[in-house]
Design a protein around this motif. Sequence first.
Motif, short mmCIF file in Angstrom:
data_model
loop_
_atom_site.label_atom_id
_atom_site.label_comp_id
_atom_site.label_asym_id
_atom_site.label_seq_id
_atom_site.Cartn_x
_atom_site.Cartn_y
_atom_site.Cartn_z
N PHE A 178 0.85 -1.20 0.00
CA PHE A 178 0.00 0.00 0.00
C PHE A 178 0.88 1.25 0.00
O PHE A 178 1.68 1.45 0.91
CB PHE A 178 -0.91 0.01 1.22
N PRO A 179 0.74 2.11 -1.02
CA PRO A 179 1.59 3.30 -1.09
C PRO A 179 1.07 4.44 -0.22
O PRO A 179 -0.14 4.67 -0.14
CB PRO A 179 1.53 3.68 -2.57
N ILE A 180 1.96 5.14 0.44
CA ILE A 180 1.63 6.37 1.15
C ILE A 180 2.04 7.52 0.25
O ILE A 180 3.23 7.78 0.05
CB ILE A 180 2.34 6.45 2.51
N ARG A 181 1.05 8.18 -0.32
CA ARG A 181 1.31 9.24 -1.29
C ARG A 181 1.56 10.57 -0.59
O ARG A 181 0.87 10.92 0.37
CB ARG A 181 0.12 9.39 -2.25
N ALA A 182 2.52 11.31 -1.11
CA ALA A 182 2.80 12.64 -0.58
C ALA A 182 1.58 13.54 -0.74
O ALA A 182 1.28 14.36 0.13
CB ALA A 182 4.00 13.24 -1.30
N TYR A 183 0.85 13.38 -1.85
CA TYR A 183 -0.31 14.22 -2.11
C TYR A 183 -1.35 14.06 -1.00
O TYR A 183 -1.81 15.05 -0.41
CB TYR A 183 -0.94 13.86 -3.45
N GLY A 184 -1.72 12.82 -0.71
CA GLY A 184 -2.75 12.59 0.29
C GLY A 184 -2.32 13.06 1.67
O GLY A 184 -3.11 13.65 2.41
N LEU A 185 -1.05 12.81 2.02
CA LEU A 185 -0.56 13.20 3.33
C LEU A 185 -0.55 14.71 3.49
O LEU A 185 -1.03 15.25 4.50
CB LEU A 185 0.84 12.63 3.55
N LEU A 186 -0.02 15.42 2.50
CA LEU A 186 0.04 16.88 2.59
C LEU A 186 -1.34 17.51 2.49
O LEU A 186 -1.61 18.54 3.11
CB LEU A 186 0.96 17.42 1.49
#
Length: 264
Positions: free
Chosen positions: A11-19
């Motif tokens: 499962f990828p942790i995307r920079a977009y979603g986190l920010l």
Amino acid sequence: MHQYLFFIGSFPIRAYGLLFMLGIISAGITGYYIMKRDGRGWHVHIFDFTMYCGLSGIVGGRLWDVFFFDWAYYHNHLTEIPYVWQGGMAIQGGLLFGAIAGILYTKYHHIDTWAFADLLAPAIILGQSVGRMANLMNGDAFGHPTGGNFGIVYPDTTLAYHTYGNQPLWPAEVWEGQGDILIFVLLLFYSAFPHKKGQVFCLYVMLYAIERFFLEFLRGDYVNLTLGLKSAQMTSVIAFAIALIAFIILQWKGSRDTGDAMQK
């Protein structure tokens, strides 16, 4: 810039979603601080308010992007509309849906909507500035080619690269984030002086509309023109006009917010 920060299993942790989520959280924390300092007890509502408005904003931002910016793609890929974690959020739609949710919340809890909006306006624009970092990391909301050897060159995994290759692009999303910080400071400064209820929020709408209108000339991620203007520019013109009229009416007929601690 990295679209994927790390993986949990597959499962990828995307920079977009986190920010993007950090932008909402930043707005909520800032709003909590301002409202607690205000002293009317509205800070107890801020986390519920942020959750409801944040979720509404995500829905509105996604739908606005799908139907006003990228319908040419999504009408052939309907199943991808819910994939918000991949990017593709329009801030104007998010603000509109978030505002509707905010009005409903304040009315339900018998909170002065205009006064609440004034206190929240600086927090909203600060959250927007963090959100633009998400666009930078994701390689969307990018500018068009600068025509020179200066600008941002995006990685080959981004939409920006797929659109323009390795050409340097105007840092439209970066400049918008920086402009949002300036608006944040101006709103705090204006809030320190006597004003009518609702005028801080109207000023926020006007300043952001001006910023967005002119930065759209540098944007290169879409070209949907109406009367020679992009859809976001048309929205900015309408938003500015409505906010200006409201600002004038409030100055004429509105009441002063005597409970705002920032004016004391």
